[in-house]
Design an enzyme around this catalytic site. Structure first.
Site, PDB file in Angstrom:
ATOM      1  CB  SER A 104     -19.522  23.892   9.157  1.00 17.81           C
ATOM      2  OG  SER A 104     -20.757  23.268   9.313  1.00 17.81           O
ATOM      3  CG  ASP A 246     -23.259  21.267   7.044  1.00 17.33           C
ATOM      4  OD1 ASP A 246     -23.248  20.021   6.946  1.00 17.33           O
ATOM      5  OD2 ASP A 246     -22.871  21.851   8.071  1.00 17.33           O
ATOM      6  CG  ASP A 248     -18.862  20.001   8.525  1.00 17.72           C
ATOM      7  OD1 ASP A 248     -20.033  20.356   8.309  1.00 17.72           O
ATOM      8  OD2 ASP A 248     -18.362  19.983   9.670  1.00 17.72           O
ATOM      9  CG  ASP A 250     -21.604  19.374  11.153  1.00 18.51           C
ATOM     10  OD1 ASP A 250     -22.228  19.967  10.253  1.00 18.51           O
ATOM     11  OD2 ASP A 250     -21.030  19.969  12.091  1.00 18.51           O
TER      12      ASP A 250
END
Length: 452
Positions: A104, A246, A248, A250
């Site tokens: 992340s 960010d 990833d 999400d």
């Protein structure tokens, strides 16, 4: 063995804490646990495996794929895609399991393994505990049951995943983005291809930064944890707004046309009003956490919208939403969940919906976000104390009561034990920043003396 799973999968420094052997073993354990739970009953199991661009994701992906195939699971490799895309494809393709390799917003040396159950939902806590137990059981000597011959899993690349995910995002938007200029900061991460393409297909004029991943530069001075470049680019290009993801993707944070940050609470406020207007805000409720800014709570009260607050962590927000049938929830950090269209926080979807609201209303993002006033929030971490006594100390309780009386209705105090470190977090909100600092400092001193 210590607890492997945290609040968002298994994370650590790649090739030190998170090794290929661990990734392989966890994948085999997950396959066995889900088989025992009846997930694979009556059919040959399939898993979707994706990753962010980190260099370590290459060998960790190979380990996960090998583990799953060795356990008799067919694998669809979707390559570099956001976490919410892997979750979506797990559901859309009818897969039994999804695996995302990402840490992340963490720095590049870290990586992580996150599992999704059928439908694209995060695994329940009890399943994660069972996976850990089975992994440890076999790590210490008990052999796996291994299929042979035609029983081993087959591995193939699923190249249509990105386009399928983009089509889904555009298909759920309430309106197009024509006439809106957006700067996108992709954090050199997993959304570097799909996010710009989705915004462009939806009609926005886009400027893209941080979209050249090389395996080493993810989150490096860019993205939702470093908004400086985005602020400057929005002002330079005269954009209507900026959107930052960010690593990833999400989560999503934004900046307005003047380069001012619009955080997750403000985004939730904007989307809550839009969804209520469209008749989509079920039970007239939005879900936040105990860290949601008091200004957000006051704004929702003023607008007649109920706020439900959970423990910190998007998994707890999601649990509340699923249990009670709520449609919208999220965190100040930018994890926003629109449950009708996603099973997890989706930064690209959030950014698209925010831009769609700007396009539909013709109002600036600053005007829309002005529905709430973000109260000053001071957070002090107090280390090396007995955090187990934070709720039982009479001295601390008295100090908190005094602080709450001083702050009145326009302030708030929250003391929270860290889940991973021997420290207590002291959070104070107040209408005046100097008052918030003073109260937080006094409480931090009491925490040290009472719990030290």
């Amino acid at each position: 063995m210590g607890r492997l799973f945290g609040t968002d999968g298994v994370r650590g420094v790649a090739n030190a804490d998170l090794t290929a052997e661990l990734a392989l073993g966890l994948s085999v354990a997950a396959a066995h646990v889900l088989a025992e739970a009846g997930t694979f009953e009556g059919h040959r199991p399939t898993a979707v495996v994706g990753r962010d661009p980190r260099a370590s994701g290459e060998f960790l992906e190979a380990a996960v794929v090998a583990g799953l195939a060795s356990a008799g699971v067919d694998v669809l490799r979707v390559g570099v895609l956001p976490t919410p895309a892997v979750a979506y494809l797990t559901g859309a393709l009818g897969a039994d399991l999804g695996v995302m390799l990402s840490a992340s917003h963490n720095a590049m040396p870290d990586n992580g393994v996150k599992f999704f159950a059928r439908g694209g939902h995060k695994l329940a806590d009890e399943l994660e505990r069972r996976i850990e137990a089975v992994y440890e059981q076999h790590r210490t000597g008990e052999p796996w049951a291994r299929p042979t011959g035609a029983g081993v899993g087959r591995v193939s690349d699923y190249d249509a995943g990105a386009d399928q995910y983009i089509a889904h995002l555009i298909g759920v938007l309430p309106n197009r983005l024509d006439g809106v200029k957006v700067v996108l900061d992709e954090a050199h991460g997993a959304a570097s291809r799909v996010s710009p393409e989705a915004f462009a297909r939806a009609g926005a004029e886009i400027v893209t930064i941080g979209a050249d991943p090389d395996g080493l530069n993810i989150n490096d001075g860019c993205g939702s944890t470093h908004l400086e470049m985005l602020r400057a680019a929005v002002v330079e290009h005269g954009a209507d707004l900026g959107v930052a993801h960010d690593g990833d993707a999400d989560r999503c944070l934004a900046v307005d046309a003047e380069g001012r940050e619009v955080d997750g609470d403000q985004i939730l406020a904007v989307l809550a009003l839009a969804m209520r207007e469209a008749g989509q805000l079920r039970k007239n409720t939005v879900v936040g956490t105990v860290m949601s800014n008091l200004g957000f709570k006051l704004a929702m009260e003023r607008e007649g919208i109920q706020l439900v607050q959970t423990a910190v962590g998007d998994r707890y927000v999601l649990e509340s939403m699923k249990a009670e049938g709520y449609a919208l929830g999220g965190e100040q950090s930018g994890h926003v969940i629109v449950l009708d269209h996603a099973t997890t926080g989706d930064g690209t979807l959030t950014g698209l919906m925010l831009a769609a609201r700007v396009a539909a209303t013709g109002r600036t993002l600053a005007d829309l976000a002005g529905v709430m006033s973000r109260l000053p929030q001071i957070l002090i971490n107090v280390p090396d104390v007995d955090k187990s006594r934070v709720t039982t100390s009479a001295e601390l309780a008295a100090a908190v009561a005094d602080a709450e009386r001083e702050l009145g209705a326009t302030g708030r105090v929250l003391l929270r034990s860290s889940g991973t470190e021997p420290l207590v977090r002291v959070m104070v909100e107040a209408a005046d920043i100097e008052q918030a600092k003073a109260v937080a400092g006094r409480l931090a001193d009491v925490v040290k003396s009472a719990l030290g």
